[in-house]
Design an enzyme around this catalytic site. Sequence first.
Site, PDB file in Angstrom:
ATOM      1  CD  GLU A 124      -8.139  -0.404  -1.737  1.00 24.49           C
ATOM      2  OE1 GLU A 124      -7.102  -0.753  -2.332  1.00 24.49           O
ATOM      3  OE2 GLU A 124      -9.115  -1.169  -1.574  1.00 24.49           O
ATOM      4  CB  CYS A 153      -9.018  -0.204   2.211  1.00 22.45           C
ATOM      5  SG  CYS A 153      -7.276  -0.671   2.075  1.00 22.45           S
TER       6      CYS A 153
END
Length: 202
Positions: A124, A153
């Site tokens: 991601e 993240c």
Amino acid sequence: MDKTQLSEYRRPFPCKTCSGRGFIFDTNPHSGNVESSETCSACKGLGVSPEGERQAKWDGRFLQLAITVSFWSKDPSTKHGAVLVRPDFSVASLGFNGFPRGMADGINILENRDEKYRRVIHAEMNALLNSRESFPLGPGWTMYTTGPCCARCMVHLLQAGLRRFVSMPATSEQRARWESGHGLQYAGELRAEVIERSVDVS
């Protein structure tokens, strides 16, 4: 992490309504559960409607694309893919877990667990870095991933303006980590929408 000291801690519980699994966030870290009648923001906002069915169809398509992208990773043990999608359902960027461009990624390094973890960029984050968009992103953007976002993240994605996250269902091992600072906790603090959906990969 002492959750009793987190006044804004929100514990995730599965939505009882949707066929995927959106999450309800409970502000009391000591509560045993939430009412089974409660539903996630996706169900409350869309319900069983043509718009909701259309969104669910696109969710499935983009998760399938994330699965395809995950196979581009050279990691022999863990492969993840991510797709960043605009509000108009167009793809902004793709990402998979791997090392920075130009860095050696031979099998001797990939099989060295400690060294690999020091070098790897998650799927991601690569999708975010590969995009050419202006930040913060506006409403309606979605990050699709083959597994739930880790805490590190998640905070970067939230800072970039993302407020909708769709992933494949978490494994039992991933669920066990939720109580020790999983990304869901931080998504809850900013009222982000987190949904799990199963897709047919046959």
